[in-house]
Design a protein around this motif. Structure first.
Motif, short mmCIF file in Angstrom:
data_model
loop_
_atom_site.label_atom_id
_atom_site.label_comp_id
_atom_site.label_asym_id
_atom_site.label_seq_id
_atom_site.Cartn_x
_atom_site.Cartn_y
_atom_site.Cartn_z
N SER A 112 58.43 18.01 45.96
CA SER A 112 57.89 16.68 45.68
C SER A 112 56.69 16.36 46.56
O SER A 112 55.86 15.53 46.20
N ARG A 113 56.57 17.03 47.69
CA ARG A 113 55.45 16.77 48.60
C ARG A 113 54.26 17.71 48.35
O ARG A 113 53.23 17.58 49.01
N ALA A 114 54.44 18.66 47.45
CA ALA A 114 53.35 19.60 47.14
C ALA A 114 53.31 19.82 45.64
O ALA A 114 53.96 20.73 45.12
N PRO A 115 52.58 19.00 44.88
CA PRO A 115 52.53 19.16 43.42
C PRO A 115 51.91 20.50 43.03
O PRO A 115 51.13 21.09 43.77
N LYS A 116 52.26 20.96 41.83
CA LYS A 116 51.77 22.26 41.37
C LYS A 116 50.27 22.20 41.12
O LYS A 116 49.77 21.31 40.45
N ASP A 159 46.59 25.16 41.26
CA ASP A 159 46.08 26.50 41.56
C ASP A 159 45.23 26.53 42.81
O ASP A 159 44.70 27.59 43.18
N SER A 160 45.06 25.40 43.47
CA SER A 160 44.38 25.35 44.76
C SER A 160 45.06 24.29 45.61
O SER A 160 45.50 23.26 45.10
N ALA A 161 45.14 24.55 46.90
CA ALA A 161 45.83 23.62 47.79
C ALA A 161 45.18 23.67 49.17
O ALA A 161 44.65 24.70 49.59
N THR A 162 45.24 22.54 49.85
CA THR A 162 44.78 22.42 51.23
C THR A 162 45.95 21.97 52.08
O THR A 162 46.60 20.96 51.77
N LEU A 163 46.23 22.71 53.12
CA LEU A 163 47.36 22.38 54.00
C LEU A 163 46.97 21.21 54.90
O LEU A 163 45.92 21.22 55.55
N ASN A 164 47.84 20.19 54.94
CA ASN A 164 47.55 18.99 55.72
C ASN A 164 48.84 18.39 56.25
O ASN A 164 49.90 19.03 56.22
N LEU A 165 48.75 17.15 56.72
CA LEU A 165 49.92 16.49 57.31
C LEU A 165 51.07 16.34 56.32
O LEU A 165 52.23 16.30 56.72
N ARG A 166 50.76 16.26 55.04
CA ARG A 166 51.80 16.00 54.05
C ARG A 166 52.63 17.22 53.73
O ARG A 166 53.82 17.10 53.41
N ASN A 167 52.03 18.41 53.80
CA ASN A 167 52.77 19.60 53.36
C ASN A 167 52.90 20.68 54.43
O ASN A 167 53.24 21.81 54.11
N VAL A 168 52.62 20.36 55.68
CA VAL A 168 52.83 21.31 56.78
C VAL A 168 54.02 20.83 57.61
O VAL A 168 54.10 19.65 57.99
N TYR A 169 54.94 21.74 57.90
CA TYR A 169 56.16 21.42 58.63
C TYR A 169 56.21 22.27 59.90
O TYR A 169 55.70 23.40 59.92
N ILE A 170 56.82 21.74 60.94
CA ILE A 170 56.87 22.45 62.21
C ILE A 170 58.21 22.20 62.89
O ILE A 170 58.77 21.09 62.83
N PHE A 171 58.74 23.27 63.46
CA PHE A 171 60.02 23.17 64.18
C PHE A 171 60.08 24.32 65.16
O PHE A 171 59.22 25.21 65.17
N PHE A 172 61.12 24.32 66.00
CA PHE A 172 61.30 25.41 66.95
C PHE A 172 61.51 26.74 66.21
O PHE A 172 62.22 26.80 65.20
N SER A 173 60.91 27.79 66.72
CA SER A 173 61.21 29.12 66.23
C SER A 173 62.51 29.60 66.85
O SER A 173 63.15 28.89 67.63
#
Length: 353
Positions: free
Chosen positions: A22-26, A28-42
């Motif tokens: 739902s946060r990344a609509p389909k 053929d081109s995309a730009t990674l930003n605050l809405r679709n980048v996730y971060i957590f401990f490895s």
């Protein structure tokens, strides 16, 4: 290892996947930003977090300022790593260039264009398509099978992922995606992740492509020669159409550099008329017909697989042929020859109902 029951884990995973989608609509081109980048401990970062907790508790419990100072220093390193890892993947642009057609069971190849407008190069970016096949659900029974299954899975994951060690400007990469069944194939989500620079934090993102691929049936060998053999030269009609070949003389043309010297008319060269090249032609006729109704198989998918085999064989031979599917009439069945027409026939088989 999950401590939740399987009945609860599957719905939770499905709900999480829907939330990501739902946060990344389909597109053929995309730009990674605050809405679709996730971060957590490895995985290693989790141990680092445990170390932070231990040093903090020890410093408070014993009133040791040196231990507390070490704890705060480690926290500052973690915060810097959090910021750098997120910024390292954010802003990356991904565009889908091409998706190939493939036979069932073989991978389709996806060509991606990566673009980074950052002044600093991006490093250690891992690109992979998530597996959606049912084979991954089969569980090994004993320890030996488990080890072999784990080794095979690890090897397959390595083949289906690409690690970009340095990205600056534009770069083209190609990734395989395994297929199983004939028909329209929806690409699984692309996962992009990095743990650069310290490995403490793991940043990742998902890209959902709108374009789909087509998978044609895996060719099934059958005795096609008895019914679809090429006609002999004496059976061909006289005065028909011709194509480039080896038998009948057609014309003389000026010699073009790179052409075979065996075709040069040396008689004209001896008479001082320059270098001329002899061209020949073969008569064509008795076009072949690949008819769905004539396939010896009993089942629909097998008939399509045999049509795929026949189209590929006749395409290799350069024979002009029709391919007639159940809904085609004699006038609507397309006719052609060569590899390009064979590929068009395979696409028709992939789209067949």
């Amino acid at each position: 290892m999950s401590f939740l029951p399987k009945a609860l884990t599957v719905p939770a995973t499905s709900a999480l996947s829907r939330w990501f989608a739902s946060r990344a609509p389909k597109s053929d081109s995309a730009t990674l930003n605050l809405r679709n980048v996730y971060i957590f401990f490895s995985r290693e970062g989790t141990l680092y977090a445990v170390l932070l907790i231990i040093t903090f508790i020890a410093g408070i419990n014993y009133g040791n300022n040196l231990v507390l100072g070490l704890c705060f220093y480690l926290v500052s390193v973690w915060l810097i790593s959090f910021h750098v890892t997120f910024a390292h993947i954010s802003g990356l642009q991904v565009r889908l260039l091409e998706v190939t057609m493939a036979e069932a069971g073989a991978p389709v190849w996806v060509t991606l264009q990566l673009r980074s407008e950052s002044r600093q190069p991006r490093r250690q970016l891992l690109f992979s398509f998530e597996q959606t096949d049912g084979k991954a659900n089969s569980k090994p029974n004993n320890k030996k099978d488990k080890k072999a299954h784990k080794k095979t899975k690890h090897s397959a994951d390595n083949k289906q992922s690409i690690l970009v060690t340095r990205l600056q400007g534009e770069q083209i990469i190609r990734l395989p995606v395994p297929t199983q069944n004939r028909g329209q194939f929806e690409l699984p989500r692309l996962k992009i992740k990095t743990v650069y620079p310290l490995g403490i934090m793991r940043a990742w993102s998902y890209v959902y492509f709108a374009r789909t691929a087509w998978v044609y049936p895996k060719p099934e060998v059958f005795d096609w020669q008895a019914q679809y053999a090429v006609a002999s030269q004496e059976d061909l009609p006289a005065g028909g159409q011709y194509r480039q070949g080896q038998d009948d003389f057609e014309r003389l043309d000026n010699y073009v550099e790179g052409e075979s010297l065996a075709r040069v008319s040396w008689g004209h060269v001896a008479r001082g008329q320059g270098m001329l090249t002899k061209h020949f032609a073969d008569p064509v006729g008795h076009e072949q017909t690949l008819d769905y109704a004539d396939m010896p198989a009993a089942h629909h998918e097998q008939k399509l697989a045999q049509l795929a085999y026949g189209a590929m064989k006749l395409g290799e031979l350069g024979v002009t042929f029709h391919m007639r599917l159940p809904n085609d009439t004699h006038s609507t069945a397309p006719m052609g020859e060569g590899d390009s027409f064979a590929q068009a026939c395979l696409l028709r088989l992939a789209k067949a109902q």
